[in-house]
Structures are given as structure tokens and as C-alpha cells.
Write a protein that holds these residues in place. Structure first.
Motif, PDB file in Angstrom:
ATOM      1  N   UNK A 134       1.325  -6.659  59.287  1.00 16.65           N
ATOM      2  CA  UNK A 134       1.985  -6.380  58.015  1.00 16.65           C
ATOM      3  C   UNK A 134       3.138  -7.336  57.778  1.00 16.65           C
ATOM      4  N   UNK A 135       3.890  -7.603  58.824  1.00 18.03           N
ATOM      5  CA  UNK A 135       5.025  -8.526  58.712  1.00 18.03           C
ATOM      6  C   UNK A 135       4.533  -9.932  58.354  1.00 18.03           C
ATOM      7  N   UNK A 136       3.437 -10.327  58.978  1.00 16.02           N
ATOM      8  CA  UNK A 136       2.865 -11.650  58.729  1.00 16.02           C
ATOM      9  C   UNK A 136       2.244 -11.756  57.334  1.00 16.02           C
ATOM     10  N   UNK A 137       1.588 -10.680  56.914  1.00 12.98           N
ATOM     11  CA  UNK A 137       0.806 -10.728  55.676  1.00 12.98           C
ATOM     12  C   UNK A 137       1.653 -10.592  54.425  1.00 12.98           C
ATOM     13  N   UNK A 138       2.787  -9.928  54.501  1.00 11.52           N
ATOM     14  CA  UNK A 138       3.552  -9.628  53.282  1.00 11.52           C
ATOM     15  C   UNK A 138       3.900 -10.896  52.511  1.00 11.52           C
ATOM     16  N   UNK A 139       4.313 -11.928  53.192  1.00 14.03           N
ATOM     17  CA  UNK A 139       4.701 -13.174  52.538  1.00 14.03           C
ATOM     18  C   UNK A 139       3.535 -14.028  52.085  1.00 14.03           C
ATOM     19  N   UNK A 140       2.304 -13.519  52.278  1.00 14.37           N
ATOM     20  CA  UNK A 140       1.092 -14.237  51.867  1.00 14.37           C
ATOM     21  C   UNK A 140       0.437 -13.603  50.643  1.00 14.37           C
ATOM     22  N   UNK A 141       1.053 -12.551  50.120  1.00 14.88           N
ATOM     23  CA  UNK A 141       0.435 -11.793  49.024  1.00 14.88           C
ATOM     24  C   UNK A 141       0.680 -12.458  47.677  1.00 14.88           C
ATOM     25  N   UNK A 142      -0.388 -12.610  46.899  1.00 15.20           N
ATOM     26  CA  UNK A 142      -0.288 -12.891  45.468  1.00 15.20           C
ATOM     27  C   UNK A 142      -0.388 -11.530  44.778  1.00 15.20           C
ATOM     28  N   UNK A 143       0.756 -10.957  44.452  1.00 16.77           N
ATOM     29  CA  UNK A 143       0.820  -9.609  43.887  1.00 16.77           C
ATOM     30  C   UNK A 143       0.272  -9.660  42.466  1.00 16.77           C
ATOM     31  N   UNK A 144      -0.769  -8.883  42.212  1.00 11.08           N
ATOM     32  CA  UNK A 144      -1.607  -9.117  41.042  1.00 11.08           C
ATOM     33  C   UNK A 144      -1.643  -7.951  40.072  1.00 11.08           C
ATOM     34  N   UNK A 145      -1.539  -8.266  38.781  1.00 11.60           N
ATOM     35  CA  UNK A 145      -1.925  -7.331  37.733  1.00 11.60           C
ATOM     36  C   UNK A 145      -2.726  -8.101  36.697  1.00 11.60           C
ATOM     37  N   UNK A 146      -4.041  -7.934  36.761  1.00 13.08           N
ATOM     38  CA  UNK A 146      -4.940  -8.519  35.776  1.00 13.08           C
ATOM     39  C   UNK A 146      -5.734  -7.417  35.084  1.00 13.08           C
ATOM     40  N   UNK A 147      -5.078  -6.262  34.930  1.00  5.11           N
ATOM     41  CA  UNK A 147      -5.699  -5.164  34.201  1.00  5.11           C
ATOM     42  C   UNK A 147      -5.803  -5.514  32.719  1.00  5.11           C
ATOM     43  N   UNK A 148      -6.868  -5.080  32.105  1.00  2.82           N
ATOM     44  CA  UNK A 148      -7.081  -5.394  30.692  1.00  2.82           C
ATOM     45  C   UNK A 148      -5.991  -4.814  29.798  1.00  2.82           C
ATOM     46  N   UNK A 149      -5.408  -3.698  30.220  1.00  6.99           N
ATOM     47  CA  UNK A 149      -4.387  -3.041  29.397  1.00  6.99           C
ATOM     48  C   UNK A 149      -2.965  -3.357  29.851  1.00  6.99           C
ATOM     49  N   UNK A 150      -2.791  -4.440  30.595  1.00 10.92           N
ATOM     50  CA  UNK A 150      -1.468  -4.811  31.112  1.00 10.92           C
ATOM     51  C   UNK A 150      -0.479  -5.052  29.965  1.00 10.92           C
ATOM     52  N   UNK A 151       0.761  -4.572  30.146  1.00 13.69           N
ATOM     53  CA  UNK A 151       1.805  -4.710  29.132  1.00 13.69           C
ATOM     54  C   UNK A 151       3.003  -5.466  29.701  1.00 13.69           C
ATOM     55  N   UNK A 152       3.928  -5.818  28.834  1.00 11.90           N
ATOM     56  CA  UNK A 152       5.165  -6.457  29.285  1.00 11.90           C
ATOM     57  C   UNK A 152       5.913  -5.564  30.271  1.00 11.90           C
ATOM     58  N   UNK A 153       5.896  -4.257  30.023  1.00 12.34           N
ATOM     59  CA  UNK A 153       6.563  -3.324  30.935  1.00 12.34           C
ATOM     60  C   UNK A 153       5.893  -3.349  32.315  1.00 12.34           C
ATOM     61  N   UNK A 154       4.579  -3.485  32.336  1.00 13.83           N
ATOM     62  CA  UNK A 154       3.869  -3.571  33.608  1.00 13.83           C
ATOM     63  C   UNK A 154       4.268  -4.834  34.377  1.00 13.83           C
ATOM     64  N   UNK A 155       4.471  -5.930  33.660  1.00 16.59           N
ATOM     65  CA  UNK A 155       4.892  -7.169  34.303  1.00 16.59           C
ATOM     66  C   UNK A 155       6.295  -7.014  34.900  1.00 16.59           C
ATOM     67  N   UNK A 156       7.176  -6.346  34.172  1.00 17.39           N
ATOM     68  CA  UNK A 156       8.516  -6.097  34.700  1.00 17.39           C
ATOM     69  C   UNK A 156       8.445  -5.244  35.966  1.00 17.39           C
ATOM     70  N   UNK A 157       7.569  -4.260  35.968  1.00  9.28           N
ATOM     71  CA  UNK A 157       7.357  -3.459  37.182  1.00  9.28           C
ATOM     72  C   UNK A 157       6.855  -4.343  38.323  1.00  9.28           C
TER      73      UNK A 157
END
Length: 259
Positions: free
Chosen positions: A10-33
Motif C-alpha cells: 500500500x505504501x509503495x502503490x499509493x504514489x503510483x495511482x492515477x486517481x480517476x473520475x471518468x463517470x459520464x455524469x461527472x460534475x465540477x463538484x466531483x472534480x473538486x472532491x
């Protein structure tokens, strides 16, 4: 795997994550989250990966954090309008994107139009000035055939991909260890034959520390234990980060649904 080694994963992997939101209903508020989750008490993710229309917002909200902003083009269908894909890429770069995740026109490739697929990657790469990076999504769950997955990897690498990526997360079969092994083998062949280091990004369905451990172990086996870093390896995921943090904090979590 014992708790201590999963915590190390977990320690090794955390810095390798591309944290993703490609949901069709994504909003500006979701991006801020999303941007609010990118920097954790345990360190930062490598990047966020979002729709092109949110790039400028993501860049603004992550200024000074060191977290990259990645976006997708020709996504998710992998169409064949190369000029439109190039224009989409140029706009994303103008908005401040650090990384472009391009869906290779995989259907054209599977129909035998390998030169067309190669040309599109070349033209998109030309629209991305250094130090911005190009990740090419092969959509391996649709290609299926191991020989074709290897050929697609070779074509993408030869056309200038900085990373090759398994999947969009939008089809029935996304990242698999079988496809990862084929792609990492092609990456190792490129390093061996040409001395060029190309990165790897499994994406879609990676939700637990155990999932991450399996992909990291495979990369270590094929590429060597010192190869994996944020410059060479990413996880495309939405739910994985919560699972990694829970592992680090000794909590139990049900990994989030989604990409």
C-alpha cells in the motif's frame, strides 16, 4: 500475504495511482472532491485522470501539489477521426494537461488497419510537447488475442508512447494479469533492443491492495525490482486509493466501484 507486506504494498502503490473520475455524469463538484483526495496524510497520488472539459479546473486546484493532471482523448470508443483527436489533444495541452491518455483506434487495428492506428498515435504524440507524456490505451479486453496485444504494444511503443495502458475501464474485460504480462514483455524488449524506457499502466477493476500487489510483483519479475516508479508505472483506478489508505491505517474498507 501477511498484513505487514500488504501495508508495504500500500505504501509503495499509493504514489503510483492515477486517481480517476471518468463517470459520464461527472460534475465540477466531483472534480473538486477528486482533487481534494489527491494529497493524503500518507503522500500524494501520481496524477488525477479526468475528462478534458475539467482539465483547467484540475490544474488550478492542484497547483503546487506536484500531482499531475491527466486527461483522455478519443475516449472511450477509440474512433478514427484523427484530426479531431489531434485537436482535442492540443486543447487539453493548452488547458494545462500534463499527460494525455489516448485510446488507440483498436477496432481499426483489429480489422488490419495497423498503419492507420500507428499514424494516429504518431500525430497525437507530435501534438504533445515535452515534458507532457502520452499514454496509449490498447483496450486489451477487446483485442483479446495475445499475439495482437503484443503487436499493439509494439506499434504504440514504436509510434512514441511514453506509457502503454491496458484499458479504458468502459468495456466488460479491463486490466488482467495476462495482458499485463504481454505488455510488460514488449516494454522489456524495447528496453533491451533500443535502451528506451516505456511505462505501463493497468486500468479498470483494480480495487484492492491485493490487486495492486499482483501487478507490482509481475512488473518486478519482468522489469526488475528497481524499475517501478511513478515515471514508469501507474494504476488507473477510482476505488484503489481508499483501499490503500485503509491498509495503511489498519482499517477495513470495501473498495469503491468504478474505473
Amino acid at each position: 500475504m501477511d498484513d505487514l507486506s500488504l501495508k508495504d504494498v500500500a505504501r509503495r502503490a499509493l504514489g503510483l495511482v492515477d486517481l480517476t473520475n471518468l463517470n459520464d455524469d461527472c460534475t465540477e463538484a466531483d472534480i473538486t472532491t477528486l482533487t481534494g483526495r489527491a494529497v493524503t496524510p500518507h503522500g500524494s497520488v501520481a496524477a488525477i485522470c479526468i475528462w478534458p472539459r475539467f482539465v483547467a479546473q484540475g490544474v488550478r486546484e492542484l497547483a503546487g501539489t506536484g500531482v499531475k493532471v491527466a486527461t483522455v482523448v478519443n475516449f472511450p470508443a477509440g474512433g478514427t477521426e484523427t484530426s479531431a483527436v489531434v485537436a482535442e489533444t492540443r486543447q487539453a495541452i493548452a488547458d494545462g494537461a500534463d499527460e494525455i491518455d489516448l485510446v488507440m483506434p483498436y477496432r481499426a487495428f483489429m480489422e488490419g488497419r495497423k498503419g492507420f492506428a500507428e499514424e494516429q498515435i504518431i500525430r497525437v504524440k507530435e501534438a504533445i510537447p515535452a515534458p507532457a507524456k502520452l499514454k496509449v490505451i490498447l483496450e486489451t479486453g477487446e483485442i483479446k488475442d495475445p499475439l495482437l496485444i503484443h503487436l499493439a504494444s509494439e506499434i504504440a511503443i514504436g509510434a512514441g508512447a511514453d506509457f502503454i495502458k491496458t484499458s479504458t475501464g468502459k468495456v466488460p474485460v479491463n486490466a488482467t494479469l495476462e495482458a499485463a504480462e504481454i505488455m510488460l514483455t514488449a516494454i522489456e524488449e524495447e528496453r533491451r533492443d533500443h535502451g528506451r524506457n516505456v511505462g505501463f499502466k493497468p486500468a479498470g477493476g483494480i480495487k484492492t491492495a491485493e490487486d495492486a500487489a499482483a501487478y507490482l510483483a509481475l512488473a518486478d519479475k519482468i522489469m526488475g525490482h528497481n524499475w517501478v516508479s511513478a515515471t514508469t508505472f501507474r494504476f488507473g483506478a477510482s476505488g484503489l486509493l481508499d483501499a490503500l489508505i485503509a491498509e495503511l491505517e489498519g482499517k477495513t474498507v470495501h473498495a469503491g466501484e468504478g474505473y
